[in-house]
Design a protein around this motif. Structure first.
Motif, short mmCIF file in Angstrom:
data_model
loop_
_atom_site.label_atom_id
_atom_site.label_comp_id
_atom_site.label_asym_id
_atom_site.label_seq_id
_atom_site.Cartn_x
_atom_site.Cartn_y
_atom_site.Cartn_z
N THR A 32 0.83 -1.21 0.00
CA THR A 32 0.00 0.00 0.00
C THR A 32 0.86 1.26 0.00
OG1 THR A 32 -0.15 -0.04 2.41
CG2 THR A 32 -1.90 -1.16 1.18
N LYS A 33 1.96 1.23 0.69
CA LYS A 33 2.85 2.39 0.75
C LYS A 33 3.87 2.39 -0.38
CE LYS A 33 2.65 2.98 5.76
NZ LYS A 33 3.43 2.98 7.00
N GLY A 34 4.02 1.26 -1.06
CA GLY A 34 5.00 1.16 -2.13
C GLY A 34 6.41 0.97 -1.62
N THR A 35 6.55 0.33 -0.45
CA THR A 35 7.87 0.09 0.13
C THR A 35 8.40 -1.26 -0.31
OG1 THR A 35 7.15 1.32 2.09
CG2 THR A 35 9.16 0.02 2.30
N VAL A 36 9.61 -1.25 -0.85
CA VAL A 36 10.24 -2.49 -1.30
C VAL A 36 11.64 -2.61 -0.70
CG1 VAL A 36 8.97 -2.65 -3.47
CG2 VAL A 36 11.12 -1.41 -3.39
N ARG A 37 12.12 -3.82 -0.67
CA ARG A 37 13.49 -4.07 -0.22
C ARG A 37 14.32 -4.35 -1.46
NH1 ARG A 37 13.01 -8.68 2.86
NH2 ARG A 37 12.54 -7.42 4.67
N ILE A 38 15.50 -3.72 -1.51
CA ILE A 38 16.40 -3.95 -2.64
C ILE A 38 17.66 -4.62 -2.12
CG2 ILE A 38 15.45 -2.03 -3.96
CD1 ILE A 38 17.92 -0.40 -3.19
N PRO A 39 18.38 -5.31 -2.98
CA PRO A 39 19.62 -5.95 -2.53
C PRO A 39 20.63 -4.92 -2.06
CG PRO A 39 18.93 -6.85 -4.64
CD PRO A 39 18.05 -5.67 -4.36
N ILE A 40 21.48 -5.31 -1.15
CA ILE A 40 22.43 -4.39 -0.54
C ILE A 40 23.44 -3.87 -1.57
CG2 ILE A 40 24.01 -6.18 0.26
CD1 ILE A 40 24.35 -4.39 2.81
N ASP A 41 23.82 -4.70 -2.51
CA ASP A 41 24.77 -4.25 -3.54
C ASP A 41 24.16 -3.11 -4.38
OD1 ASP A 41 26.59 -6.15 -2.70
OD2 ASP A 41 25.85 -7.67 -4.12
N ARG A 42 22.89 -3.25 -4.72
CA ARG A 42 22.21 -2.21 -5.50
C ARG A 42 22.05 -0.94 -4.66
NH1 ARG A 42 21.71 0.86 -9.35
NH2 ARG A 42 19.64 1.55 -9.92
N ALA A 43 21.74 -1.08 -3.39
CA ALA A 43 21.60 0.09 -2.51
C ALA A 43 22.92 0.85 -2.39
CB ALA A 43 21.13 -0.36 -1.13
N ILE A 44 24.01 0.13 -2.31
CA ILE A 44 25.33 0.77 -2.24
C ILE A 44 25.60 1.53 -3.53
CG2 ILE A 44 27.81 0.31 -2.15
CD1 ILE A 44 27.17 -1.98 -0.18
N GLU A 45 25.27 0.95 -4.67
CA GLU A 45 25.46 1.63 -5.95
C GLU A 45 24.64 2.92 -6.03
OE1 GLU A 45 24.43 -1.13 -9.02
OE2 GLU A 45 26.06 -2.50 -8.52
N ILE A 46 23.39 2.87 -5.57
CA ILE A 46 22.52 4.05 -5.63
C ILE A 46 23.06 5.15 -4.74
CG2 ILE A 46 20.23 4.92 -4.99
CD1 ILE A 46 19.13 2.16 -5.86
N VAL A 47 23.47 4.82 -3.52
CA VAL A 47 23.99 5.83 -2.60
C VAL A 47 25.28 6.42 -3.14
CG1 VAL A 47 24.93 6.19 -0.28
CG2 VAL A 47 22.83 4.88 -0.57
N ALA A 48 26.14 5.58 -3.70
CA ALA A 48 27.41 6.07 -4.23
C ALA A 48 27.18 7.01 -5.41
CB ALA A 48 28.30 4.90 -4.65
N SER A 49 26.24 6.67 -6.31
CA SER A 49 25.99 7.55 -7.45
C SER A 49 25.33 8.86 -7.01
CB SER A 49 25.13 6.85 -8.49
OG SER A 49 23.83 6.63 -7.98
N ASP A 50 24.42 8.80 -6.02
CA ASP A 50 23.82 10.03 -5.49
C ASP A 50 24.88 10.92 -4.86
OD1 ASP A 50 21.33 9.26 -6.34
OD2 ASP A 50 20.57 8.71 -4.35
N TYR A 51 25.78 10.33 -4.14
CA TYR A 51 26.84 11.11 -3.50
C TYR A 51 27.76 11.74 -4.55
CZ TYR A 51 30.59 12.47 -0.37
OH TYR A 51 31.53 13.20 0.32
N ALA A 52 28.05 10.99 -5.59
CA ALA A 52 28.92 11.51 -6.65
C ALA A 52 28.25 12.67 -7.39
CB ALA A 52 29.28 10.40 -7.63
N GLN A 53 26.91 12.64 -7.50
CA GLN A 53 26.18 13.70 -8.19
C GLN A 53 25.82 14.84 -7.24
OE1 GLN A 53 22.79 11.83 -9.93
NE2 GLN A 53 24.02 10.49 -11.24
N GLY A 54 26.09 14.67 -5.95
CA GLY A 54 25.79 15.70 -4.98
C GLY A 54 24.32 15.75 -4.59
N LYS A 55 23.62 14.67 -4.78
CA LYS A 55 22.19 14.63 -4.48
C LYS A 55 21.88 13.94 -3.15
CE LYS A 55 20.68 12.46 -8.08
NZ LYS A 55 19.83 11.88 -9.12
N VAL A 56 22.79 13.97 -2.23
CA VAL A 56 22.53 13.30 -0.95
C VAL A 56 21.53 14.13 -0.16
CG1 VAL A 56 24.68 12.04 -0.84
CG2 VAL A 56 24.58 14.34 0.05
N PHE A 57 20.60 13.47 0.50
CA PHE A 57 19.57 14.16 1.25
C PHE A 57 19.73 14.00 2.75
CE2 PHE A 57 18.19 9.92 0.18
CZ PHE A 57 17.74 9.42 1.38
N TYR A 58 20.81 13.45 3.14
CA TYR A 58 21.08 13.27 4.56
C TYR A 58 22.35 14.04 4.92
CZ TYR A 58 23.64 9.59 2.21
OH TYR A 58 24.42 8.90 1.33
#
Length: 151
Positions: A89-115
């Motif tokens: 109902t909320k649209g919450t999913v779990r993703i593999p840890i390797d993919r999560a690391i890739e997403i965070v690393a690319s966001d950080y490289a683009q300067g789009k970190v929200f934390y």
């Protein structure tokens, strides 16, 4: 009868007093045997516990993993390395840890970190090692508070 009461009776050897010297050799022998038996018991108990501890340790660390442990590891692997729907109902999913690391690393490289990624500098202590005295917090201003007149 008065003469009998004033006399002191000295016991003889036949009345229970041993007037012989103790046998030192026998005392040393019994003491030595007692100490030897005590040492054997202490060393034996220590050895028994060491052998038992090593056997249990070997069984725990080199033995076959239990079924419960294997089930826990499978569940953890499923949580870490597979996609899953957490709340549809909320649209919450779990993703593999390797993919999560890739997403965070690319966001950080683009300067789009929200934390918060800011580092905080620690103020150096003043010379002498003593910390600066803390200031007392200011009292809140309350319009209804009564103040005492200064004397």
């Amino acid at each position: 009868m008065a003469e009998e009461n004033n006399q002191v009776h000295l016991p003889t050897a036949e009345e229970g007093y041993d007037r012989h010297e103790p046998r030192a050799g026998l005392v040393v022998l019994v003491s030595g045997i007692t100490v030897a038996v005590l040492v054997v018991f202490i060393v034996g108990t220590y050895w028994l516990y060491q052998v038992s501890f090593e056997a249990i340790e070997q069984q725990q660390f080199t033995g076959v993993a239990s079924k419960e442990l294997l089930a826990i590891r499978e569940r953890e692997d499923a949580h870490l390395h597979k996609y899953a729907v957490i709340d549809k109902t909320k649209g919450t999913v779990r993703i593999p840890i390797d993919r999560a690391i890739e997403i965070v690393a690319s966001d950080y490289a683009q300067g789009k970190v929200f934390y918060n990624t800011a580092t905080y500098a620690v103020k150096p202590e003043p010379p002498g090692g003593a910390a600066a005295p803390a200031q007392a917090p200011a009292a809140p201003q309350n319009a209804n508070a009564q103040t005492a007149p200064a004397k």
